[in-house]
Design a protein around this motif. Structure first.
Motif, short mmCIF file in Angstrom:
data_model
loop_
_atom_site.label_atom_id
_atom_site.label_comp_id
_atom_site.label_asym_id
_atom_site.label_seq_id
_atom_site.Cartn_x
_atom_site.Cartn_y
_atom_site.Cartn_z
N ASP A 95 0.81 -1.22 0.00
CA ASP A 95 0.00 0.00 0.00
C ASP A 95 0.84 1.27 0.00
N PHE A 96 2.09 1.14 0.45
CA PHE A 96 2.97 2.30 0.52
C PHE A 96 3.56 2.67 -0.85
N LEU A 97 3.60 1.70 -1.77
CA LEU A 97 4.34 1.91 -3.02
C LEU A 97 3.97 3.21 -3.77
N PRO A 98 2.67 3.57 -3.89
CA PRO A 98 2.35 4.81 -4.62
C PRO A 98 2.88 6.08 -3.94
N GLU A 99 3.29 5.94 -2.69
CA GLU A 99 3.80 7.13 -1.97
C GLU A 99 5.30 7.33 -2.14
N ILE A 100 5.97 6.37 -2.75
CA ILE A 100 7.42 6.51 -2.91
C ILE A 100 7.70 7.66 -3.86
N ASN A 101 8.52 8.61 -3.40
CA ASN A 101 8.79 9.77 -4.25
C ASN A 101 10.28 10.04 -4.45
N ILE A 102 11.10 9.01 -4.21
CA ILE A 102 12.52 9.15 -4.52
C ILE A 102 12.82 8.31 -5.77
N PRO A 103 13.90 8.65 -6.49
CA PRO A 103 14.21 7.83 -7.67
C PRO A 103 14.34 6.36 -7.29
N THR A 104 13.66 5.51 -8.05
CA THR A 104 13.58 4.09 -7.69
C THR A 104 13.82 3.21 -8.91
N LEU A 105 14.55 2.16 -8.68
CA LEU A 105 14.85 1.20 -9.75
C LEU A 105 14.49 -0.20 -9.27
N SER A 110 10.87 -14.50 -7.37
CA SER A 110 10.14 -13.22 -7.50
C SER A 110 10.06 -12.94 -9.00
N PRO A 111 9.04 -13.54 -9.65
CA PRO A 111 8.98 -13.53 -11.11
C PRO A 111 8.80 -12.14 -11.71
N VAL A 112 9.22 -12.04 -12.98
CA VAL A 112 9.22 -10.76 -13.70
C VAL A 112 7.85 -10.07 -13.66
N GLU A 113 6.76 -10.84 -13.90
CA GLU A 113 5.46 -10.18 -13.98
C GLU A 113 5.07 -9.53 -12.65
N GLU A 114 5.41 -10.20 -11.56
CA GLU A 114 5.10 -9.63 -10.24
C GLU A 114 5.93 -8.37 -9.99
N MET A 115 7.18 -8.43 -10.39
CA MET A 115 8.03 -7.25 -10.17
C MET A 115 7.63 -6.08 -11.07
N ARG A 116 7.18 -6.42 -12.28
CA ARG A 116 6.71 -5.36 -13.19
C ARG A 116 5.50 -4.64 -12.57
N GLU A 117 4.59 -5.45 -12.02
CA GLU A 117 3.39 -4.89 -11.37
C GLU A 117 3.78 -4.01 -10.18
N THR A 118 4.79 -4.47 -9.45
CA THR A 118 5.28 -3.69 -8.30
C THR A 118 5.83 -2.35 -8.79
N ALA A 119 6.63 -2.41 -9.86
CA ALA A 119 7.24 -1.18 -10.42
C ALA A 119 6.15 -0.22 -10.89
N GLU A 120 5.07 -0.77 -11.45
CA GLU A 120 4.01 0.09 -11.99
C GLU A 120 3.24 0.84 -10.88
N ARG A 121 3.33 0.36 -9.68
CA ARG A 121 2.66 1.05 -8.54
C ARG A 121 3.48 2.20 -7.98
N ILE A 122 4.77 2.26 -8.37
CA ILE A 122 5.66 3.29 -7.84
C ILE A 122 5.80 4.38 -8.91
N PRO A 123 5.32 5.60 -8.60
CA PRO A 123 5.24 6.62 -9.65
C PRO A 123 6.57 6.89 -10.36
N CYS A 124 7.68 6.85 -9.61
CA CYS A 124 8.95 7.27 -10.21
C CYS A 124 9.88 6.10 -10.51
#
Ligand code: MLT
Length: 264
Positions: free
Chosen positions: A195-205, A215-229
């Protein structure tokens, strides 16, 4: 090698440079990042350490929590007086990194999550951890490592770099059973940072091995898509242990991200 509060810490490069703290995966140690340190230490002050219960850091009474692992990161930042370090964690190290960033993200200049997830353990994973502890208690750490380590790398790595893999297994087996069980329980009891992911506001990779079974690619892609930056990179020809399996690709990805977001 400084030891703060029992934690074995390695520092590389000049303290004048922007700092990066590296957190390794479960049943590995700080040497997991050796190739990355070699590539980054001229430009960044790199800190690696053995997480409690792993490597040279003593397991103590083995009573760890994810929060106590997070406390260790903040302790390192304070001991070294680090200004806005970047944090980079793989798998278990990534769980620690997610919660560390959630606690006070303004402390950090950037965040890198490799082959990990932001969600807490579901029932199935909890039962798997209970089973892991049972295996260690009844059959020993060696049997657990023989079952676990092959899941962390690609088939290609095990076939083509069999000796390297055998060394990783040997090293993991020489670890502390108490430490491995303590880390298992800490992971089992960790909170959920989804739930915190959309609040991340520092550069993230986010980085993921294309053959990562844990930790499969599709799950990590979905995780990345929740983080604005967030940027998301897939490492080809690699399982879960991207920094060991494909160091050159990982180094290029890290270098380009850190040069862009974490210089000066
Ligand atoms: C790791 O590589 O750190 C572990 O696979 C994490 C886990 O067991 O959840």
């Amino acid at each position: 090698m400084p030891v703060y509060h029992g934690l074995h810490i390695n520092e590389h490069g000049s303290r004048e440079n922007p700092a990066v703290i590296f957190l390794h995966g479960f049943c590995f140690d700080s040497s997991m990042w050796d190739e990355q340190i070699a590539a980054l230490q001229d430009d960044f002050f790199c800190i690696t350490y053995d997480i409690r219960g792993m490597g040279k850091t003593d397991a103590g009474d083995g009573q760890f929590t994810m929060e106590s692992f997070v406390d260790d990161v903040y302790m390192i930042i304070e001991e070294y007086g680090l200004e806005k370090p970047a944090i980079c964690g793989l798998s278990m190290g990534g769980y620690i990194a997610f919660r560390t960033v959630e606690r006070a993200q303004e402390t950090f200049g950037a965040a890198i999550f490799c082959d990990t997830r932001a969600t807490a353990d579901k029932n199935e994973a909890k039962l798997k951890r209970a089973n892991a502890i049972k295996t260690i208690n009844h059959e020993g750490l060696g049997t657990f490592i023989d079952n676990f380590l092959p899941t962390t790398v690609s088939d290609g790595f095990m076939e083509e770099r069999a000796e390297e893999f055998a060394n990783l297994v040997r090293k993991a087996k020489s670890g502390s059973a108490l430490g491995v069980k303590g880390c298992t329980l800490a992971m089992q009891g960790r909170t959920d940072t989804w739930d915190f992911l959309p609040e991340i506001n520092i550069p993230t990779l986010l980085i993921c091995g294309e053959e990562d079974a844990l930790s499969p690619v599709e799950e990590m892609r979905e995780t990345a898509e929740r983080i604005p930056c967030a940027e998301f990179k897939v490492v080809s020809g690699s399982g879960h242990m991207t920094p060991i399996e494909q160091p050159q690709q990982v180094n290029e990805i890290l270098k380009s991200f850190l040069d862009k977001h974490h210089k000066g």
